[in-house]
Design a protein around this motif. Sequence first.
Motif, PDB file in Angstrom:
ATOM      1  N   GLY A  19       0.828  -1.122  -0.139  1.00 58.44           N
ATOM      2  CA  GLY A  19       0.082  -0.076   0.206  1.00 58.44           C
ATOM      3  C   GLY A  19       0.947   1.126   0.067  1.00 58.44           C
ATOM      4  O   GLY A  19       2.070   1.331  -0.211  1.00 58.44           O
ATOM      5  N   GLU A 221      -3.960   1.736  -6.712  1.00 56.90           N
ATOM      6  CA  GLU A 221      -4.006   0.262  -6.377  1.00 56.90           C
ATOM      7  C   GLU A 221      -4.322  -0.576  -7.466  1.00 56.90           C
ATOM      8  O   GLU A 221      -4.014  -1.633  -7.731  1.00 56.90           O
ATOM      9  CB  GLU A 221      -4.888   0.163  -5.131  1.00 56.90           C
ATOM     10  CG  GLU A 221      -4.421   0.829  -3.872  1.00 56.90           C
ATOM     11  CD  GLU A 221      -3.127   0.434  -3.173  1.00 56.90           C
ATOM     12  OE1 GLU A 221      -2.594  -0.455  -3.626  1.00 56.90           O
ATOM     13  OE2 GLU A 221      -2.595   1.526  -2.514  1.00 56.90           O
ATOM     14  N   HIS A 331       7.851   3.614  -2.273  1.00 57.78           N
ATOM     15  CA  HIS A 331       6.962   4.367  -2.993  1.00 57.78           C
ATOM     16  C   HIS A 331       7.630   5.770  -3.491  1.00 57.78           C
ATOM     17  O   HIS A 331       7.324   6.637  -4.395  1.00 57.78           O
ATOM     18  CB  HIS A 331       5.688   5.070  -1.992  1.00 57.78           C
ATOM     19  CG  HIS A 331       5.142   3.974  -1.463  1.00 57.78           C
ATOM     20  ND1 HIS A 331       5.555   3.195  -0.303  1.00 57.78           N
ATOM     21  CD2 HIS A 331       3.771   3.199  -2.013  1.00 57.78           C
ATOM     22  CE1 HIS A 331       4.768   2.134  -0.246  1.00 57.78           C
ATOM     23  NE2 HIS A 331       3.660   2.358  -1.198  1.00 57.78           N
TER      24      HIS A 331
END
Length: 757
Positions: A19, A221, A331
């Motif tokens: 995530g 996602e 990320h």
Amino acid sequence: MIKTFKVSSIFLTSIIFFGMIFSACTPNMGTSGLRGKTSQTLTGANLSLGQGFVLADNPVVLAGNLNLDPNTDLNTLVAGAYITNKGFLTGAAPCDGLLPCFEVLSTRTSLSALQTTDGKWAYNVTTPEFLQTNTFYHLNKSIDLFYNNLAASRTFSTRPGYDSAIPTLLTFRTEPLHTYANCEVADNANFDYAKFTLCFGYLSGNTNMKFAQDSTIIYHEAGHFFQKLQLNFRNDVPSTVAPQADMGTVFYTEAGSIGEGLSDFYSYYVNGRAHLGEWAAGRILRASRPISESESMHAPGISTDPSQRLNYPQFLNYDPNNPMTPVEDIHYAGMIISHYLVALSQDFQSYCLMPKQAANNMITHLLNETLAELGDLTTKGTNLGTAGKINYKNSGTLAKDWYRVINPINYRSFTQTFAKNLYQNMQSIPACNGAFYGKDRIETLLDDYGLLLFRTYNQNRNYATVGDNTVSVAATNRKKSSLISKTLLKLDPTPGASSAFIIDAQNQIADGVAQLGAAGAILTDHSFISGFPFNNGNSRVSPGEVVAIGLNLYNDSNATMGGIQVLANDWNHVDPVSGKPYIFDQWPLVSEGGTAAPATVAEQFSPVCLIQGRSADGSSTQWITQNAYRQKVAVDKTMCLDSSNTGTSDKDCFIRAVKGVEQAQYSKLAPKSNWGKTLTDPQTQAAYGIGWSNVILFQVSKHVPPGTIVNCRLRARFTNCEECYHDANRSNYDYKDLDYNGAAPFKIINLQFSIID
Ligand SMILES: [Zn+2]
């Protein structure tokens, strides 16, 4: 002998999944694409059948207010939109394998997808039903776009003379993607690649704020889901037994970083905006992300000027929310790829006069090709390819081992394959305003990002032979991308510096092994002794322990090294007939038991750790294998650790690297610096915590005689390395997959220690 020091309180105890990860920093957001405020009276009376209410973008963008109150009434921002006439929130049903199908549920315990009672989907924003409707709408939108592009991509790929990686017959798994719009997870949203689920959580500090309220998070996602499909286009997707490829692991890896960058790009792909996550992530967690250097959120000195791009490896640790503090996180590292792809799309738009959607469709087509080839565990790579072209060999776990550890996706292999596809596609059709998109243009933009790290396009991979049609990169285009000699990667030579960090505290190892096990990171049954009773926390390697070891590596060059990887997997460094270790870098000497290495690498695998014995007359030190040592000290074979888990092998009788945790990664090393110094906060001087990504896990037998001296022959490399991927002895063609089972493409690091109580 190595010196060690104890690392205790800073050892990470949590593993972040796929995530978004967040950190608390100051806001300074970009302003692109903000729209005016809309107002809506929330009644379903004006909706037609199949329609419902959605937030067409995230609330910050809809309100046109970067500082939108987290408690604002989002009902004022919704609009009517067509959802589905199906009666349930299921997409592309029935799941017959011909379309990627999905369903949207409330939570993991929900029994079925949401059903409408009046044929409409008109729900108040505060309800779980709204979250499901909004998630379905945006997920369906992105999947439609992806799938329609894929259909066009396949048609485009069947043109004569073109060898595509996209199979002519594509099938998807018949098990739907389960999506939880009101998921129980705090401060996160994720795609679970093992369970095949999407989960959109809530903010712990403000539980009314949900990730499913932000369309850009849904697109991000969904991007992970698309990558899973793309990587496995060529694998046996409907089967549950065929090996599957994933974009990275639970650890920091460059594959994982690229995966995050691609997911950010998919947000741009769907909505055309160069920023994502402004609502829950941006407003509260200060963790929105730009997707272009044009965003004002970026630190001073970053712009779309060729000299001010987010270049590799300099910006691997850069968080625009908190630009002064380095962070090792997939990320933020992935922003280099998302920014590159958006820059390429913008070049298609401005230079080639392509409409924005056409430009993004072309890039997504190239991603279909690139990931399908890289993820191919059948090892053919392309439709005309034959077995053994990529990922070494489709036999047992070999292809997966090559894909995961031995030659994994990194910034070099990804951009090399992507550039090859860009070249082959844009050179075969005049798609750039009636002309071809030139090779120099491809290479120049990659170089602006520091990513021109390869010397050929390697289109023939393991079948390349010198003199064939392999396309070379023009050396004159490499201006900012630096290639550094592997000899400049070494153990920290600073006087008094430790060579390695050893973590052997019982609670840390027990916690870590439990988490790694739960995450599926430990790949074979290593039969750990419950509770790790031999772990004594003295920062030394003792009999019976499970220990984590991280190297204190140092960059002795004047440029930044990126993507440092240390491997402790079995490799071809011992003569299978004589049992003698091969001599590499003059170790071990012939007088110490070494023997000359053959010219070519074999498919033969020996554990990294050798043991110091003595010659028959006791006069000299000899380095011998673990099975030779076992016979010498007369330990019964049944007492061995056994990597084969059949009770028949004694090749790693005394010490073995734990499969799945047998590689360590370091995002980058600054010039003349080690990793700790590279990641130290320059303002507070706070040390950066070493994590599971940064260590290798070793298991030691309790039957090791105390005082045994071990030499583990580890292999290290980094992504912008001159000698680690292309072979100067073969006109700078890339090494073949089997070569990576040997010494040549690596810097060998001999880690010596004694096993003592
Ligand atoms: Zn992600």
